[in-house]
Design a protein around this motif. Structure first.
Motif, short mmCIF file in Angstrom:
data_model
loop_
_atom_site.label_atom_id
_atom_site.label_comp_id
_atom_site.label_asym_id
_atom_site.label_seq_id
_atom_site.Cartn_x
_atom_site.Cartn_y
_atom_site.Cartn_z
N GLU A 1 0.85 -1.19 0.00
CA GLU A 1 0.00 0.00 0.00
C GLU A 1 0.89 1.24 0.00
N PHE A 2 0.54 2.21 -0.82
CA PHE A 2 1.24 3.49 -0.89
C PHE A 2 2.74 3.35 -1.11
N PRO A 3 3.16 2.55 -2.08
CA PRO A 3 4.59 2.43 -2.36
C PRO A 3 5.12 3.71 -3.01
N ASP A 4 6.40 3.95 -2.81
CA ASP A 4 7.06 5.13 -3.38
C ASP A 4 8.05 4.66 -4.43
N LEU A 5 7.65 4.76 -5.69
CA LEU A 5 8.53 4.30 -6.76
C LEU A 5 9.77 5.18 -6.91
N ALA A 6 9.72 6.37 -6.35
CA ALA A 6 10.85 7.29 -6.48
C ALA A 6 11.79 7.24 -5.28
N GLU A 7 11.57 6.30 -4.36
CA GLU A 7 12.42 6.26 -3.16
C GLU A 7 13.86 5.98 -3.54
N ARG A 8 14.75 6.60 -2.78
CA ARG A 8 16.18 6.40 -3.01
C ARG A 8 16.66 5.31 -2.04
N PRO A 9 17.19 4.22 -2.56
CA PRO A 9 17.60 3.11 -1.69
C PRO A 9 18.73 3.51 -0.75
N LEU A 10 18.71 2.93 0.44
CA LEU A 10 19.77 3.15 1.41
C LEU A 10 20.84 2.08 1.25
N ALA A 11 22.08 2.48 1.38
CA ALA A 11 23.20 1.54 1.28
C ALA A 11 23.70 1.20 2.67
N ARG A 12 23.83 -0.07 2.98
CA ARG A 12 24.33 -0.52 4.26
C ARG A 12 25.35 -1.65 4.04
N THR A 13 26.25 -1.79 5.00
CA THR A 13 27.21 -2.91 4.95
C THR A 13 26.44 -4.22 5.11
N PRO A 14 26.62 -5.17 4.21
CA PRO A 14 25.86 -6.42 4.32
C PRO A 14 26.13 -7.12 5.65
N ALA A 15 25.09 -7.68 6.22
CA ALA A 15 25.22 -8.45 7.45
C ALA A 15 25.63 -9.88 7.12
N ALA A 16 26.22 -10.56 8.08
CA ALA A 16 26.57 -11.96 7.88
C ALA A 16 25.30 -12.77 7.70
N PRO A 17 25.30 -13.71 6.77
CA PRO A 17 24.08 -14.51 6.55
C PRO A 17 23.71 -15.31 7.78
N ALA A 18 22.42 -15.40 8.04
CA ALA A 18 21.94 -16.18 9.18
C ALA A 18 22.13 -17.66 8.90
N PRO A 19 22.37 -18.45 9.92
CA PRO A 19 22.53 -19.90 9.69
C PRO A 19 21.25 -20.49 9.14
N GLY A 20 21.40 -21.42 8.22
CA GLY A 20 20.24 -22.06 7.60
C GLY A 20 20.21 -23.54 7.89
N GLY A 21 19.26 -24.20 7.24
CA GLY A 21 19.15 -25.64 7.39
C GLY A 21 17.97 -26.07 8.22
N GLY A 22 17.37 -25.13 8.96
CA GLY A 22 16.22 -25.47 9.78
C GLY A 22 14.97 -24.81 9.24
N LEU A 23 14.20 -24.22 10.12
CA LEU A 23 13.00 -23.51 9.69
C LEU A 23 13.38 -22.30 8.87
N PRO A 24 12.57 -21.94 7.89
CA PRO A 24 12.91 -20.79 7.04
C PRO A 24 12.76 -19.47 7.80
N ARG A 25 13.42 -18.44 7.31
CA ARG A 25 13.24 -17.08 7.81
C ARG A 25 12.45 -16.31 6.75
N ARG A 26 11.27 -15.88 7.10
CA ARG A 26 10.36 -15.27 6.14
C ARG A 26 10.04 -13.83 6.53
N HIS A 27 9.67 -13.05 5.53
CA HIS A 27 9.26 -11.67 5.74
C HIS A 27 7.92 -11.45 5.03
N TYR A 28 7.05 -10.75 5.68
CA TYR A 28 5.71 -10.55 5.14
C TYR A 28 5.75 -9.82 3.80
N ALA A 29 6.76 -8.99 3.59
CA ALA A 29 6.82 -8.18 2.38
C ALA A 29 7.51 -8.89 1.22
#
Length: 630
Positions: free
Chosen positions: A460-488
């Protein structure tokens, strides 16, 4: 003359209102909105307005005093629904003594940077500006001893509790923490926090079999430090996988019970075993669900303590963390609002410690500004709004009390099912937990796709003109078990697809809106359509001057680079124009003709856009028609 307040009757002159009066008024609104028919009886209003949670709990539109009010007790006494403490003002933060008073709650900041120097700088800044304890994630670090020695350099460990998360290296992390404390001359009885042992949580995250025998070793480290706990029951892993509130609570109860069994088998008595546990839950933007979840968790855990014969030991220590699943990568600024509501709910619900995720958490390692906003969110709620000075402010609300009771009941049913299945460890190994969470996630994603659960700034109400933020990538979370999901995730994947097309071609995928009649008759549907397409990164253009002539609109479409068109107008204009216009547009080369409105069976119209339609399916079809690569 001054009238005493107690003599004022604010209801004087108003006729008494009854539930039936409310139902009749509500029915009138429902009929005008189309949600009720002319012959719908007033008795149906409750069912029309009621909602059902993912746990099958019915949320009524209006709540009244029940015939038999629930036994919620008093603060500081079993069943601890109203909190584990009799006072919440004064004193310090972060303590673990049940008799100690706490200033609201412990403001706990999290650190997941593998660079110990960065952790140290951030921790010292946080502690100097409102944080009261540290939560250090060592999963991505190399040697816990080397990381902690530098990360905690300058931290007064006798004042600031430290909570560790080291995965399957909890013992090494515990040794490192105690070594740092000893080298700094910290007295053992002043060291506070949690060593973070959570073998079942690690199994849920990674799929690696849990070894519960290590708990006894971790408890041994706390023998000389009564303010130091050894074990964390981290239920956020089930929330992050897409689970429901009752699933999160039931898994926490079963995990906590498994740890009690392991600790008592190692020689601890029950009160001592209970005292070693801290529970971690997700706080979401659904403030009432979060409030009820924390209250229900205390009630259910108190019941376990009662069954074990030590009711006073059932004071569940709670750490609430703002939900990772609700955070968005797109328009991350809105995350500030989400975490504020979640933090408010956690405080109202009685959490002992609260962690607010920085608004840029989905983008990588947070910067200083994001960390400052996260801790200041709590400072405002504590110091300016004084939320921590009231015990159980939601108590007495019939809605909250009913939701607390229903949620505790649903969680207990799931907990007992897990016990019958052999416990959490067996339920993780044989897929029972994953299957149940996946079933909830399927329902949740369906609601998200139909925008019944809107995400501001994304669906809802997305901003197509938004300027993305740059951040240092975080270390990947450990996998192999339950998934990590995001509503978006669903909508953000479509945005990524459209943005990749923009980066490759220099133009954003675009749909032409064919608007019929004057502005007043088409603006609502045109705005709705533009908002829906923008949720997938698709821009819209409009025919210059709204007209009703199909030939003129088709000519305008032929001159537009888009190959997809959406007709927007009123129902009256559709009755005479929709079919010939759709035919003209198809003849002019339209690959797909959408119509903004409920399905009405117009010839040559390919599909319809309306509130409750499958927005993700609409975006997939549109991107495909526009030739955007998957």
């Amino acid at each position: 003359m001054t009238v005493p307040p107690e003599s004022l009757d604010l209801t004087a002159g108003f006729p008494p209102a009854t539930p039936d009066d409310w139902r009749r008024l509500a029915l009138g609104v429902l009929r005008r909105s189309g949600a009720a028919r002319a012959d719908t009886p007033a008795e149906s209003v409750d069912d029309l307005l009621a909602t059902t949670t993912y746990d099958g709990i019915r949320i009524a539109p209006v709540h009244h005093r029940p015939a038999v009010p629930p036994a919620i007790g008093v603060p500081g006494q079993p069943p601890f629904v109203r909190g584990t403490r009799a006072r919440r003002d004064g004193g310090g933060a972060g303590g673990t003594d049940p008799g100690e008073t706490v200033a609201g709650w412990d403001v706990r900041q999290r650190y997941a940077d593998p660079d110990p120097k960065s952790v140290r700088e951030a921790a010292l800044a946080d502690l100097a500006n409102g944080a009261t304890s540290l939560w250090i994630d060592l999963v991505a670090a190399g040697s816990p001893s080397a990381v902690l020695a530098e990360a905690l350099d300058g931290v007064h460990l006798d004042l600031a509790p430290v909570v560790l998360d080291a995965g399957n290296a909890s013992a090494a992390a515990a040794e490192a923490l105690l070594a740092v404390a000893a080298s700094n001359g910290v007295e053992p009885d002043t060291l506070a926090g949690n060593l973070g042992a959570d073998p079942l949580g690690w199994q849920a995250r990674t799929g690696q079999p849990a070894d519960l025998t290590q708990l006894a070793e971790l408890v041994a480290y706390t023998a000389r430090s009564p303010r130091l706990r050894a074990v964390t029951v981290d239920a956020t892993v089930y929330h992050d996988a897409g689970g429901s509130d009752a699933q999160e609570l039931g898994c926490a109860l079963a995990t906590g019970l498994a740890y009690l069994r392991a600790l008592t088998a190692a020689g601890l008595d029950l009160p001592a075993a209970f005292a070693q546990l801290e529970f971690r839950y997700a706080a979401t933007v659904d403030q009432f669900a979060t409030i009820a979840k924390l209250r229900a968790a205390r009630q259910a855990w108190s019941r376990i303590a009662e069954v074990c014969g030590v009711p006073d030991a059932g004071r569940q220590q709670q750490h609430a963390v703002t939900s990772a699943a609700m955070m968005t990568a797109r328009d991350p600024w809105v995350n500030m609002l989400r975490t504020t509501v979640a933090c408010f709910a956690a405080g109202i619900g009685g959490a002992d410690s609260v962690t607010v995720a920085p608004f840029d958490a989905r983008l990588g390692l947070p910067d200083g500004f994001a960390r400052r906003i996260a801790r200041n969110t709590q400072s405002v709620l504590l110091a300016e709004s004084h939320l921590g000075r009231v015990l159980d402010p939601a108590g007495g609300s019939w809605y909250v009390e009913r939701l607390t009771t229903d949620l505790a009941t649903a969680a207990w049913e799931w907990f007992t099912e897990l016990e019958r299945a052999g416990g959490v460890q067996a339920a993780l190994s044989d897929g029972l937990i994953a299957d149940r969470i996946d079933a909830v996630w399927a329902r949740r994603t369906d609601e998200l796709a139909h925008r019944c659960a809107p995400i501001t700034g994304v669906s809802e109400f997305p901003d197509l003109a938004e300027r993305p933020l740059a951040r240092t990538p975080a270390a990947p979370a450990p996998g192999g078990g339950l998934p990590r999901r995001h509503y978006a995730d669903g909508f953000e994947a479509r945005r990524d697809r459209a943005d990749a097309h923009l980066g490759t071609t220099g133009t954003r995928p675009t749909v032409l809106l064919a608007t019929l009649g004057p502005l007043a008759t088409h603006s609502a549907r045109a705005g709705f359509a533009a908002n829906l397409f923008a949720a997938g990164g698709v821009d819209t253009t409009r025919v210059g001057d709204p007209v009703d002539d199909p030939a003129a609109i088709a000519a305008a479409f032929a001159a537009d680079p888009s190959t997809v068109v959406c007709v927007c107008g009123s129902d009256a204009s559709y009755a005479t124009t929709a079919t010939p216009l759709a035919a003209a547009l198809t003849k002019a080369g339209a690959r797909r003709v959408w119509l903004a409105g409920r399905p009405a069976g117009y010839d040559h119209v390919d599909d319809y856009l309306y509130a409750g339609c499958d927005a993700l399916a609409v975006l997939d079809a549109t991107l495909d028609d526009l030739g955007v690569p998957r």
